[in-house]
Design a protein around this motif. Structure first.
Motif, PDB file in Angstrom:
ATOM      1  N   VAL A   1       0.690  -1.427   0.206  1.00  0.00           N
ATOM      2  CA  VAL A   1      -0.158   0.100   0.066  1.00  0.00           C
ATOM      3  C   VAL A   1       0.840   1.192  -0.370  1.00  0.00           C
ATOM      4  O   VAL A   1       0.575   2.308  -0.675  1.00  0.00           O
ATOM      5  N   LEU A   2       2.262   1.402   1.002  1.00  0.00           N
ATOM      6  CA  LEU A   2       2.917   2.323   0.621  1.00  0.00           C
ATOM      7  C   LEU A   2       4.094   2.738  -0.391  1.00  0.00           C
ATOM      8  O   LEU A   2       3.431   3.693  -0.986  1.00  0.00           O
TER       9      LEU A   2
ATOM     10  N   GLN B   1       2.070  13.172   3.564  1.00  0.00           N
ATOM     11  CA  GLN B   1       1.934  12.052   3.213  1.00  0.00           C
ATOM     12  C   GLN B   1       3.590  11.140   2.975  1.00  0.00           C
ATOM     13  O   GLN B   1       3.411  10.457   3.883  1.00  0.00           O
ATOM     14  N   GLU B   2       4.043  12.139   3.521  1.00  0.00           N
ATOM     15  CA  GLU B   2       5.894  11.554   3.330  1.00  0.00           C
ATOM     16  C   GLU B   2       5.645  11.409   5.007  1.00  0.00           C
ATOM     17  O   GLU B   2       6.373  10.338   4.687  1.00  0.00           O
TER      18      GLU B   2
ATOM     19  N   LEU C   1       4.002   6.467  -5.621  1.00  0.00           N
ATOM     20  CA  LEU C   1       3.355   6.197  -6.953  1.00  0.00           C
ATOM     21  C   LEU C   1       2.320   7.074  -7.312  1.00  0.00           C
ATOM     22  O   LEU C   1       2.392   8.760  -8.326  1.00  0.00           O
ATOM     23  N   GLN C   2       1.581   7.408  -6.029  1.00  0.00           N
ATOM     24  CA  GLN C   2       0.474   7.574  -6.458  1.00  0.00           C
ATOM     25  C   GLN C   2       0.642   9.505  -6.148  1.00  0.00           C
ATOM     26  O   GLN C   2       0.009  10.078  -7.083  1.00  0.00           O
ATOM     27  N   LEU C   3       2.028  10.230  -5.482  1.00  0.00           N
ATOM     28  CA  LEU C   3       1.990  11.292  -4.687  1.00  0.00           C
ATOM     29  C   LEU C   3       1.818  11.979  -6.681  1.00  0.00           C
ATOM     30  O   LEU C   3       2.572  13.121  -6.834  1.00  0.00           O
ATOM     31  N   ASP C   4       3.190  11.056  -7.665  1.00  0.00           N
ATOM     32  CA  ASP C   4       3.384  11.586  -8.485  1.00  0.00           C
ATOM     33  C   ASP C   4       2.994  11.513  -9.948  1.00  0.00           C
ATOM     34  O   ASP C   4       2.968  12.478 -11.386  1.00  0.00           O
TER      35      ASP C   4
ATOM     36  N   LYS D   1      -9.089  12.298  -5.868  1.00  0.00           N
ATOM     37  CA  LYS D   1      -9.748  12.231  -4.870  1.00  0.00           C
ATOM     38  C   LYS D   1      -9.815  10.482  -4.222  1.00  0.00           C
ATOM     39  O   LYS D   1      -9.235   9.850  -2.956  1.00  0.00           O
ATOM     40  N   ASN D   2     -11.087  10.013  -5.307  1.00  0.00           N
ATOM     41  CA  ASN D   2     -11.319   8.303  -5.052  1.00  0.00           C
ATOM     42  C   ASN D   2     -10.323   7.286  -5.144  1.00  0.00           C
ATOM     43  O   ASN D   2     -10.502   6.420  -4.274  1.00  0.00           O
ATOM     44  N   GLN D   3      -9.067   8.203  -6.014  1.00  0.00           N
ATOM     45  CA  GLN D   3      -8.403   6.221  -5.170  1.00  0.00           C
ATOM     46  C   GLN D   3      -7.579   6.869  -4.780  1.00  0.00           C
ATOM     47  O   GLN D   3      -7.030   6.060  -3.675  1.00  0.00           O
ATOM     48  N   TRP D   4      -7.262   7.881  -3.740  1.00  0.00           N
ATOM     49  CA  TRP D   4      -6.480   8.899  -2.136  1.00  0.00           C
ATOM     50  C   TRP D   4      -7.217   7.490  -1.451  1.00  0.00           C
ATOM     51  O   TRP D   4      -6.741   7.123  -0.704  1.00  0.00           O
ATOM     52  N   LEU D   5      -8.457   7.664  -1.157  1.00  0.00           N
ATOM     53  CA  LEU D   5      -9.701   7.348  -0.568  1.00  0.00           C
ATOM     54  C   LEU D   5      -9.751   6.118  -0.717  1.00  0.00           C
ATOM     55  O   LEU D   5      -9.667   5.385   0.470  1.00  0.00           O
TER      56      LEU D   5
END
Length: 595
Positions: free
Chosen positions: A188-189, A272-273, A194-197, A202-206
């Motif tokens: 998950v981490l 997030q970091e 990858l998502q940070l780049d 929003k929905n993907q982060w949720l």
């Protein structure tokens, strides 16, 4: 009592708020060959654990029912701790490691000097050696608070020489399960990085946070299953220190999700970091120290027993693991039945001991307080109660909890036989100890709390358990999700089944309409928070206390602090048997008088 030292006397009779500060100050100012002599009007149970952690032994003398003298004196030498009985250790090496750690913690050397000394002294240090030293530090006055606060610094001293063997374990082994969950959490981490780049969606982060939130299950099973097993071997630092670190990790995840749901995108992304770093840091502590030490301390029989309770709490991001047990057919199966049989067997043994049962059959009829029941019926009653029960005896040991399907908070068999202080995060232990102290001293018989968690309103009440002679025999905790109860209005006299879905409008009667409350110039409504009102108008607290005996508990600073952040005018009115409108008008009138 150790008589060859001088004692600094602190008379704490009648003192409450400032007493702990006086003791803490006195400890800091103690000279060599000095101790502390405390005089209290009750036996100072809350001090025992605190003073032990600060490196003091004790002698207590009861002068009368309202006068106790407690003498606390420094422990002369390091006594062998229970944990080392289960391990083969090099005592000289342990003493040297402790010496370097103490020099650093007390500020005698820098972190660079500590790292160099450690590397010059040892080629490698194992996870079990590290854990043993943590356990010993309390004998030198190093508190759990300090350990939790400086754990990352302490670990840095061992950089490059702390080693742990790679564990190769079969599927179903509880430690293998923790390792599998760590791998799933790290996945998950990785996806979060990858998502940070990528473009913020929003929905993907949720979705990622829905998965990351399952780490609470990982922590809960660890706290309720693994920690009790380690405590039984004398290793209680995970319960006292790592639990705090777990909570810190959960808190930053909760905070981050709150920013995400509140559409504070930039604040969320900046955090997030730190979130990923804290989660990874916890996984490293488990992988390199906690789990290898658990393998050294615990037997295979301990792990078989642990596996029986793991399913009750559940798993984080993985499927239910395979059973784990020996090859003689004792492989754990039918977990619910197994737990029920264990419960029946234990209860039967207790009843036989006291001459209340001649046989161990669960169908024997027992004379209970009002009626006759079999053990099987007693067990079924507990399992079907709509309230969660837990019982702690007079020795502060958890003896029982009701095995209901709807538990508000997860529990497992690992909690039985555990000191109640170790069943709570360190930050709330003082409240647990204050409740027990007040119950034991006969000052109080009940303590209640309520809180909102994930949209649920949870009501918790603690009752002192006393025998027919009035002797303190423990504490009964009752906990219930009352969200639905609080939402009920009007009257329902017709039969309505809970599994019929939404009731038809004509199937219920609503005889009482919500009363409209008059407005006032202070903007106080039925939903106003009592803590905010008292903060603005401090005299309202005493006003309420004098208004009704049912508000007398507001005088207890601990209960008031806990309750004030959640209780509304409407809730307070219900507690005092007032109409909300009447209580609100009385409060407004009192504010007018004091203007």
């Amino acid at each position: 009592m150790k008589k060859d030292i001088n004692y600094v006397t602190i008379d704490g009779r009648g003192e409450h708020d400032s007493f702990r500060d006086c003791v803490t100050k006195a400890i800091k100012e103690l000279k060599p060959n000095e101790g502390i002599h405390v005089i209290k009007d009750f036996e100072p149970f809350p001090m025992y654990k605190m003073m032990e952690e600060k490196g003091f032994d004790k002698f207590v003398e009861k002068v009368s029912d309202d006068e106790y003298h407690a003498y606390f004196y420094p422990i002369d030498k390091l006594e062998k701790i229970k944990m080392t009985e289960n391990l083969d250790i090099d005592e000289d090496k342990i003493n040297k490691i402790i010496e370097i750690k103490l020099d650093y913690i007390k500020g005698n050397i820098s972190i660079e000097e500590a790292k160099k000394t450690m590397k010059d002294s040892f080629e490698k240090i194992t996870a079990q050696e590290f854990a043993i030293c943590e356990q010993y530090l309390q004998k030198y006055g190093i508190s759990d608070d300090l350990l939790a606060e400086r754990m990352d610094e302490i670990l840095e001293i061992f950089d490059g020489i702390l080693v742990s063997e790679k564990l190769d374990l079969p599927s179903g082994h509880p430690v293998k399960t923790y390792l599998d969950e760590i791998s799933a959490i790290r996945e998950v981490l990785s996806q979060m990085k990858l998502q940070l780049d990528k473009k913020f969606i929003k929905n993907q982060w949720l979705e990622l946070y829905d998965r990351l939130g399952q780490i609470s299950i990982h922590f809960s099973r660890k706290q309720n299953q693994l920690f009790p097993a380690l405590e039984s071997k004398g290793f209680d630092k995970p319960s006292k220190v790592m639990w705090t670190l777990d909570n810190n990790t959960k808190e930053i995840i909760r905070k981050s999700r709150g920013l995400l749901e509140g559409d504070k995108d930039q604040e969320f992304l900046k955090l997030q970091e730190e979130v990923m770093e804290m989660v990874e840091d916890m996984m490293v502590k488990e992988e390199e120290i906690l789990l290898p030490t658990s393998m050294d301390l615990l037997s295979d029989e301990d792990f078989v027993k642990m596996r029986k309770g793991d399913d009750e709490i559940g798993y984080c991001l993985i499927k239910t693991p395979a059973p784990y047990g020996n090859k003689e057919g004792n492989v754990m199966s039918n977990l619910n039945g197994s737990n029920e049989n264990d419960f029946m067997k234990d209860m039967a043994a207790v009843l036989q001991k006291h001459g209340m049962l001649n046989y161990s059959s669960k169908n024997d009829v027992l004379d209970v307080a009002q009626g006759k029941l079999t053990l099987s019926q007693i067990n079924l009653i507990f399992k079907h109660l709509q309230v969660d029960l837990s019982y702690v005896d007079e020795n502060e040991i958890v003896k029982f909890y009701s095995d209901t399907k709807h538990r508000v908070f997860p529990r497992s068999a690992g909690v039985i036989g555990r000191e109640v202080q170790n069943c709570h995060p360190r930050e709330s232990v003082h409240m647990v100890e204050e409740i027990i102290r007040a119950f034991r001293a006969g000052e109080q018989d009940e303590a209640e709390f309520w809180l909102e968690i994930n949209g649920k309103f949870i009501y918790i009440i603690y009752n002192a358990v006393r025998d027919e002679e009035g002797n303190f025999r423990g504490v009964l905790e009752m906990m219930q999700d009352v969200t639905k109860i609080r939402s009920l209005t009007g009257t329902q006299r017709l039969l309505s089944w809970t599994n019929e879905g939404t009731k038809k409008k004509e199937d219920s009667e609503s005889d009482v309409k919500e009363e409209e409350l008059p407005e006032n110039k202070y903007g106080i409504t039925k939903d106003s928070n009592i803590g905010e009102i008292v903060k603005k108008y401090p005299y309202i607290k005493n006003f309420l206390v004098n208004l009704s005996p049912k508000f007398s508990k507001l005088k207890n600073p601990i209960l008031f602090k806990t309750m004030s952040s959640m209780a509304t005018i409407e809730m307070i009115a219900q507690r005092g048997d007032f109409e909300t409108k009447d209580l609100l008008e009385k409060i407004v009138t009192e504010i007018d008088k004091n203007k």
